[in-house]
Scaffold this motif. Structure first.
Motif, PDB file in Angstrom:
ATOM      1  N   ASP A   1       0.800  -1.237   0.000  1.00  0.00           N
ATOM      2  CA  ASP A   1       0.000   0.000   0.000  1.00  0.00           C
ATOM      3  C   ASP A   1       0.829   1.281   0.000  1.00  0.00           C
ATOM      4  O   ASP A   1       0.471   2.254   0.654  1.00  0.00           O
ATOM      5  CB  ASP A   1      -0.962   0.001   1.196  1.00  0.00           C
ATOM      6  CG  ASP A   1      -1.849  -1.225   1.200  1.00  0.00           C
ATOM      7  OD1 ASP A   1      -2.681  -1.338   0.285  1.00  0.00           O
ATOM      8  OD2 ASP A   1      -1.697  -2.086   2.097  1.00  0.00           O
ATOM      9  N   VAL A   2       1.918   1.267  -0.728  1.00  0.00           N
ATOM     10  CA  VAL A   2       2.768   2.463  -0.802  1.00  0.00           C
ATOM     11  C   VAL A   2       2.434   3.251  -2.067  1.00  0.00           C
ATOM     12  O   VAL A   2       2.179   2.673  -3.126  1.00  0.00           O
ATOM     13  CB  VAL A   2       4.261   2.070  -0.787  1.00  0.00           C
ATOM     14  CG1 VAL A   2       5.157   3.249  -1.151  1.00  0.00           C
ATOM     15  CG2 VAL A   2       4.644   1.512   0.583  1.00  0.00           C
ATOM     16  N   THR A   3       2.411   4.573  -1.947  1.00  0.00           N
ATOM     17  CA  THR A   3       2.197   5.459  -3.092  1.00  0.00           C
ATOM     18  C   THR A   3       3.470   6.257  -3.356  1.00  0.00           C
ATOM     19  O   THR A   3       4.103   6.749  -2.420  1.00  0.00           O
ATOM     20  CB  THR A   3       1.048   6.443  -2.804  1.00  0.00           C
ATOM     21  OG1 THR A   3      -0.152   5.693  -2.626  1.00  0.00           O
ATOM     22  CG2 THR A   3       0.868   7.442  -3.930  1.00  0.00           C
ATOM     23  N   VAL A   4       3.839   6.360  -4.646  1.00  0.00           N
ATOM     24  CA  VAL A   4       4.986   7.187  -5.038  1.00  0.00           C
ATOM     25  C   VAL A   4       4.511   8.125  -6.135  1.00  0.00           C
ATOM     26  O   VAL A   4       4.031   7.666  -7.173  1.00  0.00           O
ATOM     27  CB  VAL A   4       6.155   6.316  -5.565  1.00  0.00           C
ATOM     28  CG1 VAL A   4       7.295   7.202  -6.067  1.00  0.00           C
ATOM     29  CG2 VAL A   4       6.654   5.359  -4.488  1.00  0.00           C
ATOM     30  N   ARG A   5       4.620   9.448  -5.903  1.00  0.00           N
ATOM     31  CA  ARG A   5       4.185  10.377  -6.947  1.00  0.00           C
ATOM     32  C   ARG A   5       5.027  11.645  -6.969  1.00  0.00           C
ATOM     33  O   ARG A   5       5.628  12.030  -5.969  1.00  0.00           O
ATOM     34  CB  ARG A   5       2.705  10.728  -6.783  1.00  0.00           C
ATOM     35  CG  ARG A   5       2.354  11.592  -5.605  1.00  0.00           C
ATOM     36  CD  ARG A   5       0.937  12.158  -5.736  1.00  0.00           C
ATOM     37  NE  ARG A   5      -0.086  11.136  -5.596  1.00  0.00           N
ATOM     38  CZ  ARG A   5      -0.703  10.850  -4.436  1.00  0.00           C
ATOM     39  NH1 ARG A   5      -0.371  11.516  -3.329  1.00  0.00           N
ATOM     40  NH2 ARG A   5      -1.622   9.933  -4.382  1.00  0.00           N
ATOM     41  N   GLY A   6       5.086  12.244  -8.135  1.00  0.00           N
ATOM     42  CA  GLY A   6       5.690  13.569  -8.249  1.00  0.00           C
ATOM     43  C   GLY A   6       7.210  13.609  -8.202  1.00  0.00           C
ATOM     44  O   GLY A   6       7.775  14.658  -7.908  1.00  0.00           O
ATOM     45  N   LEU A   7       7.873  12.484  -8.494  1.00  0.00           N
ATOM     46  CA  LEU A   7       9.336  12.460  -8.428  1.00  0.00           C
ATOM     47  C   LEU A   7       9.941  12.454  -9.830  1.00  0.00           C
ATOM     48  O   LEU A   7       9.338  11.967 -10.774  1.00  0.00           O
ATOM     49  CB  LEU A   7       9.819  11.212  -7.690  1.00  0.00           C
ATOM     50  CG  LEU A   7       9.262  10.947  -6.296  1.00  0.00           C
ATOM     51  CD1 LEU A   7       9.861   9.662  -5.739  1.00  0.00           C
ATOM     52  CD2 LEU A   7       9.552  12.124  -5.364  1.00  0.00           C
ATOM     53  N   VAL A   8      11.165  12.988  -9.920  1.00  0.00           N
ATOM     54  CA  VAL A   8      11.993  12.745 -11.094  1.00  0.00           C
ATOM     55  C   VAL A   8      13.022  11.707 -10.665  1.00  0.00           C
ATOM     56  O   VAL A   8      13.791  11.945  -9.732  1.00  0.00           O
ATOM     57  CB  VAL A   8      12.710  14.034 -11.581  1.00  0.00           C
ATOM     58  CG1 VAL A   8      13.565  13.723 -12.806  1.00  0.00           C
ATOM     59  CG2 VAL A   8      11.701  15.127 -11.871  1.00  0.00           C
ATOM     60  N   VAL A   9      13.001  10.553 -11.305  1.00  0.00           N
ATOM     61  CA  VAL A   9      13.890   9.449 -10.920  1.00  0.00           C
ATOM     62  C   VAL A   9      14.816   9.186 -12.091  1.00  0.00           C
ATOM     63  O   VAL A   9      14.355   8.907 -13.204  1.00  0.00           O
ATOM     64  CB  VAL A   9      13.070   8.200 -10.577  1.00  0.00           C
ATOM     65  CG1 VAL A   9      13.981   7.038 -10.232  1.00  0.00           C
ATOM     66  CG2 VAL A   9      12.119   8.491  -9.425  1.00  0.00           C
ATOM     67  N   THR A  10      16.118   9.285 -11.858  1.00  0.00           N
ATOM     68  CA  THR A  10      17.013   9.265 -13.011  1.00  0.00           C
ATOM     69  C   THR A  10      18.354   8.601 -12.748  1.00  0.00           C
ATOM     70  O   THR A  10      18.772   8.453 -11.586  1.00  0.00           O
ATOM     71  CB  THR A  10      17.247  10.723 -13.497  1.00  0.00           C
ATOM     72  OG1 THR A  10      17.959  10.692 -14.730  1.00  0.00           O
ATOM     73  CG2 THR A  10      18.028  11.538 -12.485  1.00  0.00           C
ATOM     74  N   ASN A  11      18.971   8.149 -13.859  1.00  0.00           N
ATOM     75  CA  ASN A  11      20.404   7.828 -13.891  1.00  0.00           C
ATOM     76  C   ASN A  11      20.817   6.649 -13.013  1.00  0.00           C
ATOM     77  O   ASN A  11      21.691   6.774 -12.164  1.00  0.00           O
ATOM     78  CB  ASN A  11      21.188   9.097 -13.504  1.00  0.00           C
ATOM     79  CG  ASN A  11      22.640   9.022 -13.913  1.00  0.00           C
ATOM     80  OD1 ASN A  11      23.025   8.167 -14.712  1.00  0.00           O
ATOM     81  ND2 ASN A  11      23.451   9.910 -13.354  1.00  0.00           N
ATOM     82  N   THR A  12      20.225   5.485 -13.261  1.00  0.00           N
ATOM     83  CA  THR A  12      20.687   4.288 -12.550  1.00  0.00           C
ATOM     84  C   THR A  12      22.038   3.814 -13.080  1.00  0.00           C
ATOM     85  O   THR A  12      22.745   3.076 -12.403  1.00  0.00           O
ATOM     86  CB  THR A  12      19.707   3.109 -12.768  1.00  0.00           C
ATOM     87  OG1 THR A  12      19.635   2.830 -14.166  1.00  0.00           O
ATOM     88  CG2 THR A  12      18.336   3.414 -12.223  1.00  0.00           C
ATOM     89  N   GLY A  13      22.371   4.205 -14.324  1.00  0.00           N
ATOM     90  CA  GLY A  13      23.533   3.597 -14.973  1.00  0.00           C
ATOM     91  C   GLY A  13      23.192   2.180 -15.402  1.00  0.00           C
ATOM     92  O   GLY A  13      22.117   1.664 -15.090  1.00  0.00           O
ATOM     93  N   VAL A  14      24.115   1.557 -16.145  1.00  0.00           N
ATOM     94  CA  VAL A  14      23.841   0.210 -16.628  1.00  0.00           C
ATOM     95  C   VAL A  14      24.686  -0.787 -15.855  1.00  0.00           C
ATOM     96  O   VAL A  14      25.697  -0.444 -15.266  1.00  0.00           O
ATOM     97  CB  VAL A  14      24.144   0.076 -18.142  1.00  0.00           C
ATOM     98  CG1 VAL A  14      23.259   0.999 -18.940  1.00  0.00           C
ATOM     99  CG2 VAL A  14      25.602   0.337 -18.423  1.00  0.00           C
TER     100      VAL A  14
END
Lengths: 159, 415
Positions: free
Chosen positions: B94-107
């Motif tokens: 029941d977790v909500t995630v909103r409004g984020l910029v998620v970036t650059n995990t790399g490979v």
């Protein structure tokens, strides 16, 4: 008197010629998989992950490409005995590098997923697979065991 | 009872009630009590809301372990994996995630890094995020009944050799994937062993491989999505009971590219879709009991390739216009039927004015069979000789499959 070529030498030349022709006709080995371009010759999916895959080279020199070990094994069940000269699988730790399937070691149902859902990856040898098993888990198999295990593309157990 | 013990009892009962009642806001960044997301996540309890203010956050992989927590960005905070790690992991229900910029995990070749990973958690809601240049965008792993909606996912700066999927589901049943935009990933949307999902209103384009790809995922619905300019198109395989309706499959062009590739699909509906400008619009292999109805096939190289291994598939109410080949197959024995479709190549007549042509239509051109056997002969497509061949075959069919005949071709397009 004209010098005749000794029959032994003629024979030798003929044998050498035939041998070199035979070598020339034979495919040198596996070809690189062109990612996002080559389709798998078993499941038709476009090959896209350099960590997985395999190839079969037939005695006629034709190369068949596969996106996964499970597809190579599945395909090899559909061809006549003796039609295939050699089979290769990708060393999962060295994307793009082929090792012979019959000398490779495999891990199934470990930590790594594979393109056709069987979580099957290859290493250069059984010893190398055993070393990775501590980290990846799963079970170590030989090529013969992989072949015996691959009866259908879909997995039989749902996690 | 002494006054003191009464006080203790009151305090104790208050303490017992206080925890669930006081769901707190934990604010990270400017004006908030927390300087890092990690510290706020560590302090969060069941029901709390973590508010992340604008800024760029470079922290170790953030793992949410408290249930019923909401993580909400204000002013698009950037969570940066610095090319070294997955960014956010949801590991509670029941977790909500909103409004984020998620970036650059790399490979990485060892782990399938994801911008947002949901792991062994039920009923998550991942919405309104911007997911940029990650190996995998949003990855649901053994997580049932989640909703992924209104996210904007793209990966254009990554290498060709190692790439991951935009929205990836693995053993995650009952998911709803809605109104996302995905671009430049390996496969835009990917379902594996994930049953009973609903995928609607998404746009998936410019994928390195497939716009949509699913395997071993039964009883799923795919509706009103747009798949365009994906390198290999869309491929769906090894699944039972799928409904694919009112989608657009557009502009997938290449030797191994298909608007929609169906392989080993048992039972389902392909209805109301539009296939436009693909090398092959619809390719069917080893799939049976499919209703293929009310679709538009426009300007494709091959509108539909139906291999002999496809059994008991029924084409009806479809519109075929502007395709180089309408139907092709690989055998004289055909196990699928065509009835009541509209073909722009139909030259018949309708004397009794019932809207149905009085002579049957043979949609498989002789030349299509020749091309299937000898692909190089395709260069003769516009040759007059081929035209004569096709005309002769139409009058006296000897080679084209007997069964692949539309006995009730429509005189007017159904739409």
């Amino acid at each position: 008197m004209r010098r005749t070529v000794p029959p032994v030498r003629t024979l030798l030349v003929a044998v050498l010629l035939a041998a070199s022709l035979a070598v020339a006709c034979r495919a040198a080995g596996p070809e690189p998989l062109r990612l996002n371009e080559d389709p798998c010759d078993f499941c038709r999916m476009t090959i896209s992950d350099a960590r997985f895959g395999g190839e079969a080279v037939t005695r006629a020199g034709r190369v068949y490409k596969f996106d996964s070990i499970e597809c190579l094994a599945g395909w090899s069940r559909t061809v006549k005995d003796g039609a295939v000269a050699a089979m290769y699988v990708i060393d999962t730790q060295h994307p793009g590098v082929f090792v012979r399937a019959d000398s490779a070691g495999f891990i199934k149902d470990g930590f790594m997923q594979s393109p056709m859902g069987k979580a099957l990856v290859a290493f250069p040898s059984r010893k190398a697979a055993l070393e990775q098993q501590t980290m990846l888990g799963g079970r170590v198999m030989t090529w013969a065991e992989v072949m015996a295990d691959t009866t259908a593309p879909a997995p039989t157990v749902t996690k | 009872m002494t006054g003191r013990s009464v006080a203790i009892a009151i305090v104790a009962s208050l303490a017992a009630y206080a925890a669930p009642l006081a769901a707190a806001d934990l604010t990270v960044g400017a004006g908030g009590a927390y300087r890092t997301i990690t510290s706020a996540v560590a302090a969060a309890r069941d029901g709390d809301r973590i508010i992340i203010n604008a800024g760029t956050w470079r922290e170790a992989t953030i793992v949410i372990t408290a249930p019923n927590v909401t993580v909400e960005g204000r002013g698009w905070p950037v969570l940066d994996g610095q090319g070294a790690r997955g960014v956010l992991i949801v590991a509670a229900d029941d977790v909500t995630v909103r409004g984020l910029v998620v970036t650059n995990t790399g490979v990485s070749t060892l782990d399938d890094r994801a911008g947002i990973r949901v792991r062994d958690a039920r009923r998550c809601l991942i919405e309104h995020n911007r997911v940029r240049d990650n190996l995998f965008g949003i990855y649901l792993q053994r997580s049932a009944d989640c909703v992924v909606r209104d996210n904007d996912i793209s990966a254009h700066g990554l290498s060709q050799t190692t790439s991951g999927n935009g929205i990836h589901l693995w053993y995650s049943p009952g998911a709803r994937v809605e109104n996302n935009h995905i671009s430049g990933q390996r496969d835009g949307i990917y379902f594996e062993f994930s049953t009973g999902g609903v995928t609607t209103g998404n746009v998936s384009e410019h994928s390195q491989r497939y716009g949509l790809h699913f395997m071993f995922s039964d009883s799923c619905h795919y509706e009103r999505n747009v798949f365009r300019e994906n390198t290999s198109g869309v491929a769906v395989m090894y699944s039972h009971g799928v409904v694919i309706s009112h989608n657009r499959f557009e502009h997938s062009w290449g030797a191994a590219a298909y608007g929609l590739l169906l392989k080993e699909i048992l039972g389902g509906e392909i209805r109301g879709n539009t296939f436009t400008g693909n090398s092959t619009g619809l390719f069917i292999e080893g799939s049976s009991h499919l209703a293929i109805a009310d679709n538009d096939f426009l300007q494709n190289g091959w509108a539909a390739k139906v291999l002999a291994s496809a059994e008991d598939d029924h084409f009806t109410g479809n519109r075929f216009a502007g395709n180089a080949f309408d139907v092709s197959t690989n055998s004289r024995t055909a196990n699928s039927t065509f009835d009541g479709n509209w073909w722009d190549a139909y030259r018949g007549y309708d004397l009794n004015r019932d809207g149905v042509g009085d002579v049957p239509f043979h949609p498989v051109r002789l030349f299509a069979l020749i091309v299937e056997e000898h692909p190089a002969s395709l260069v003769l497509l516009r040759s007059p000789m081929v035209g004569i061949l096709d005309a002769a075959e139409r009058v006296f069919p000897v080679l084209t499959p007997d069964a692949l005949v539309d006995h009730h071709p429509l005189m007017r397009p159904p739409r």
